[in-house]
Design a protein around this motif. Structure first.
Motif, PDB file in Angstrom:
ATOM      1  N   THR A  69       0.860  -1.180   0.000  1.00  0.00           N
ATOM      2  CA  THR A  69       0.000   0.000   0.000  1.00  0.00           C
ATOM      3  C   THR A  69       0.898   1.232   0.000  1.00  0.00           C
ATOM      4  O   THR A  69       2.046   1.182   0.456  1.00  0.00           O
ATOM      5  N   LEU A  70       0.347   2.315  -0.519  1.00  0.00           N
ATOM      6  CA  LEU A  70       1.040   3.602  -0.544  1.00  0.00           C
ATOM      7  C   LEU A  70       0.164   4.604   0.184  1.00  0.00           C
ATOM      8  O   LEU A  70      -1.052   4.602   0.016  1.00  0.00           O
ATOM      9  N   SER A  71       0.777   5.463   0.973  1.00  0.00           N
ATOM     10  CA  SER A  71       0.023   6.539   1.612  1.00  0.00           C
ATOM     11  C   SER A  71       0.949   7.725   1.847  1.00  0.00           C
ATOM     12  O   SER A  71       2.153   7.558   2.045  1.00  0.00           O
ATOM     13  N   LEU A  72       0.347   8.911   1.791  1.00  0.00           N
ATOM     14  CA  LEU A  72       1.106  10.129   2.019  1.00  0.00           C
ATOM     15  C   LEU A  72       1.156  10.427   3.515  1.00  0.00           C
ATOM     16  O   LEU A  72       0.140  10.354   4.203  1.00  0.00           O
ATOM     17  N   ASN A  73       2.332  10.743   4.000  1.00  0.00           N
ATOM     18  CA  ASN A  73       2.507  11.163   5.383  1.00  0.00           C
ATOM     19  C   ASN A  73       2.176  12.648   5.493  1.00  0.00           C
ATOM     20  O   ASN A  73       2.223  13.370   4.485  1.00  0.00           O
ATOM     21  N   PRO A  74       1.856  13.136   6.692  1.00  0.00           N
ATOM     22  CA  PRO A  74       1.544  14.562   6.856  1.00  0.00           C
ATOM     23  C   PRO A  74       2.657  15.506   6.374  1.00  0.00           C
ATOM     24  O   PRO A  74       2.386  16.603   5.929  1.00  0.00           O
ATOM     25  N   ASP A  75       3.912  15.045   6.415  1.00  0.00           N
ATOM     26  CA  ASP A  75       5.027  15.899   5.970  1.00  0.00           C
ATOM     27  C   ASP A  75       5.235  15.858   4.454  1.00  0.00           C
ATOM     28  O   ASP A  75       6.167  16.454   3.929  1.00  0.00           O
ATOM     29  N   GLY A  76       4.376  15.129   3.716  1.00  0.00           N
ATOM     30  CA  GLY A  76       4.484  15.060   2.264  1.00  0.00           C
ATOM     31  C   GLY A  76       5.311  13.895   1.765  1.00  0.00           C
ATOM     32  O   GLY A  76       5.381  13.644   0.569  1.00  0.00           O
ATOM     33  N   SER A  77       5.954  13.159   2.666  1.00  0.00           N
ATOM     34  CA  SER A  77       6.707  11.981   2.254  1.00  0.00           C
ATOM     35  C   SER A  77       5.721  10.842   1.948  1.00  0.00           C
ATOM     36  O   SER A  77       4.531  10.939   2.244  1.00  0.00           O
ATOM     37  N   LEU A  78       6.241   9.793   1.363  1.00  0.00           N
ATOM     38  CA  LEU A  78       5.423   8.650   0.962  1.00  0.00           C
ATOM     39  C   LEU A  78       5.758   7.448   1.835  1.00  0.00           C
ATOM     40  O   LEU A  78       6.935   7.116   2.013  1.00  0.00           O
ATOM     41  N   ARG A  79       4.738   6.818   2.385  1.00  0.00           N
ATOM     42  CA  ARG A  79       4.939   5.576   3.130  1.00  0.00           C
ATOM     43  C   ARG A  79       4.613   4.425   2.189  1.00  0.00           C
ATOM     44  O   ARG A  79       3.487   4.299   1.708  1.00  0.00           O
ATOM     45  N   VAL A  80       5.630   3.608   1.911  1.00  0.00           N
ATOM     46  CA  VAL A  80       5.483   2.417   1.078  1.00  0.00           C
ATOM     47  C   VAL A  80       5.522   1.229   2.030  1.00  0.00           C
ATOM     48  O   VAL A  80       6.533   0.989   2.684  1.00  0.00           O
ATOM     49  N   THR A  81       4.406   0.513   2.127  1.00  0.00           N
ATOM     50  CA  THR A  81       4.305  -0.609   3.058  1.00  0.00           C
ATOM     51  C   THR A  81       4.170  -1.897   2.265  1.00  0.00           C
ATOM     52  O   THR A  81       3.293  -2.021   1.414  1.00  0.00           O
ATOM     53  N   GLY A  82       5.054  -2.838   2.535  1.00  0.00           N
ATOM     54  CA  GLY A  82       5.012  -4.147   1.901  1.00  0.00           C
ATOM     55  C   GLY A  82       4.713  -5.214   2.931  1.00  0.00           C
ATOM     56  O   GLY A  82       5.186  -5.135   4.066  1.00  0.00           O
ATOM     57  N   CYS A  83       3.917  -6.217   2.529  1.00  0.00           N
ATOM     58  CA  CYS A  83       3.494  -7.249   3.473  1.00  0.00           C
ATOM     59  C   CYS A  83       3.696  -8.650   2.899  1.00  0.00           C
ATOM     60  O   CYS A  83       3.494  -8.881   1.711  1.00  0.00           O
ATOM     61  N   VAL A  84       4.077  -9.555   3.796  1.00  0.00           N
ATOM     62  CA  VAL A  84       4.110 -10.983   3.515  1.00  0.00           C
ATOM     63  C   VAL A  84       3.257 -11.616   4.608  1.00  0.00           C
ATOM     64  O   VAL A  84       3.560 -11.455   5.788  1.00  0.00           O
ATOM     65  N   LEU A  85       2.201 -12.302   4.196  1.00  0.00           N
ATOM     66  CA  LEU A  85       1.206 -12.820   5.129  1.00  0.00           C
ATOM     67  C   LEU A  85       0.710 -11.674   6.001  1.00  0.00           C
ATOM     68  O   LEU A  85       0.169 -10.717   5.497  1.00  0.00           O
ATOM     69  N   PHE A  86       0.925 -11.711   7.287  1.00  0.00           N
ATOM     70  CA  PHE A  86       0.437 -10.647   8.171  1.00  0.00           C
ATOM     71  C   PHE A  86       1.572  -9.760   8.685  1.00  0.00           C
ATOM     72  O   PHE A  86       1.361  -8.889   9.519  1.00  0.00           O
ATOM     73  N   ILE A  87       2.777  -9.973   8.197  1.00  0.00           N
ATOM     74  CA  ILE A  87       3.929  -9.171   8.626  1.00  0.00           C
ATOM     75  C   ILE A  87       4.169  -8.075   7.589  1.00  0.00           C
ATOM     76  O   ILE A  87       4.384  -8.361   6.409  1.00  0.00           O
ATOM     77  N   CYS A  88       4.131  -6.821   8.059  1.00  0.00           N
ATOM     78  CA  CYS A  88       4.294  -5.681   7.159  1.00  0.00           C
ATOM     79  C   CYS A  88       5.454  -4.803   7.627  1.00  0.00           C
ATOM     80  O   CYS A  88       5.740  -4.717   8.814  1.00  0.00           O
ATOM     81  N   GLU A  89       6.093  -4.165   6.653  1.00  0.00           N
ATOM     82  CA  GLU A  89       7.187  -3.242   6.939  1.00  0.00           C
ATOM     83  C   GLU A  89       7.037  -2.029   6.032  1.00  0.00           C
ATOM     84  O   GLU A  89       6.693  -2.177   4.863  1.00  0.00           O
ATOM     85  N   SER A  90       7.271  -0.857   6.594  1.00  0.00           N
ATOM     86  CA  SER A  90       7.115   0.386   5.833  1.00  0.00           C
ATOM     87  C   SER A  90       8.453   1.064   5.603  1.00  0.00           C
ATOM     88  O   SER A  90       9.369   0.966   6.411  1.00  0.00           O
ATOM     89  N   ARG A  91       8.530   1.774   4.500  1.00  0.00           N
ATOM     90  CA  ARG A  91       9.677   2.603   4.141  1.00  0.00           C
ATOM     91  C   ARG A  91       9.170   4.003   3.857  1.00  0.00           C
ATOM     92  O   ARG A  91       8.034   4.189   3.402  1.00  0.00           O
ATOM     93  N   ARG A  92      10.017   4.997   4.058  1.00  0.00           N
ATOM     94  CA  ARG A  92       9.667   6.400   3.831  1.00  0.00           C
ATOM     95  C   ARG A  92      10.445   6.920   2.628  1.00  0.00           C
ATOM     96  O   ARG A  92      11.667   6.929   2.627  1.00  0.00           O
ATOM     97  N   TRP A  93       9.708   7.334   1.586  1.00  0.00           N
ATOM     98  CA  TRP A  93      10.310   7.917   0.405  1.00  0.00           C
ATOM     99  C   TRP A  93      10.089   9.429   0.428  1.00  0.00           C
ATOM    100  O   TRP A  93       9.095   9.915   0.970  1.00  0.00           O
ATOM    101  N   THR A  94      11.000  10.163  -0.187  1.00  0.00           N
ATOM    102  CA  THR A  94      10.950  11.608  -0.200  1.00  0.00           C
ATOM    103  C   THR A  94      10.610  12.121  -1.594  1.00  0.00           C
ATOM    104  O   THR A  94      11.230  11.689  -2.584  1.00  0.00           O
ATOM    105  N   ARG A  95       9.660  13.046  -1.666  1.00  0.00           N
ATOM    106  CA  ARG A  95       9.259  13.604  -2.961  1.00  0.00           C
ATOM    107  C   ARG A  95      10.369  14.527  -3.486  1.00  0.00           C
ATOM    108  O   ARG A  95      10.854  15.386  -2.776  1.00  0.00           O
ATOM    109  N   VAL A  96      10.756  14.318  -4.725  1.00  0.00           N
ATOM    110  CA  VAL A  96      11.725  15.181  -5.397  1.00  0.00           C
ATOM    111  C   VAL A  96      10.981  16.274  -6.153  1.00  0.00           C
ATOM    112  O   VAL A  96      11.362  17.430  -6.148  1.00  0.00           O
ATOM    113  N   ARG A  97       9.885  15.862  -6.803  1.00  0.00           N
ATOM    114  CA  ARG A  97       8.973  16.818  -7.459  1.00  0.00           C
ATOM    115  C   ARG A  97       7.677  16.126  -7.799  1.00  0.00           C
ATOM    116  O   ARG A  97       7.521  14.965  -7.805  1.00  0.00           O
TER     117      ARG A  97
END
Length: 130
Positions: free
Chosen positions: A102-130
């Motif tokens: 799933t993808l979602s925007l954080n309040p600071d404008g960064s992107l939370r990219v969350t990947g899941c295997v079964l019920f275990i999920c991990e998120s990464r924070r990406w930064t908008r360049v433009r």
């Protein structure tokens, strides 16, 4: 202070479309429409490690292991669902694995990219360049 935060939140882009620096700062990913969905492709590799692979060597499909990283689809099949984008998959070229995501925007404008295997999920924070 609260009015300023509300103004900044209103001015921030409310879409995941754009150019993003991934969490490990090794690449730029362009997220854009692909048909009726949203997808992301690597547009620039920033890693300068001479030992780093130059192609998708970890891909589980041997026929795809020779393709270069630029143009490689790493986010596929996302649809907007309220305040997030769901139903997609994230591909990690470093491991060759693909994850429900799933993808979602954080309040600071960064992107939370969350990947899941079964019920275990991990998120990464990406930064908008433009």
């Amino acid at each position: 202070m609260v009015p300023l935060l509300l103004a900044l939140a209103a001015a921030a882009p409310q879409t995941v479309e754009g150019l993003w620096l991934n969490d490990d700062k090794k690449g730029l990913v362009q997220i854009a429409p692909c048909g009726t969905k949203v997808c992301g492709r690597i547009v620039k590799v920033l890693s300068r490690d001479p030992k780093a692979p130059k192609t998708d060597v970890h891909n589980p499909d041997p026929a795809l292991r020779g393709r270069g990283f630029v143009g490689l689809p790493v986010l596929t099949g996302f649809q907007r669902s309220g305040g997030s984008w769901t139903g997609g998959r994230a591909y990690d070229p470093e491991s060759g694995k693909s994850y429900r995501s799933t993808l979602s925007l954080n309040p600071d404008g960064s992107l939370r990219v969350t990947g899941c295997v079964l019920f275990i999920c991990e998120s990464r924070r990406w930064t908008r360049v433009r």
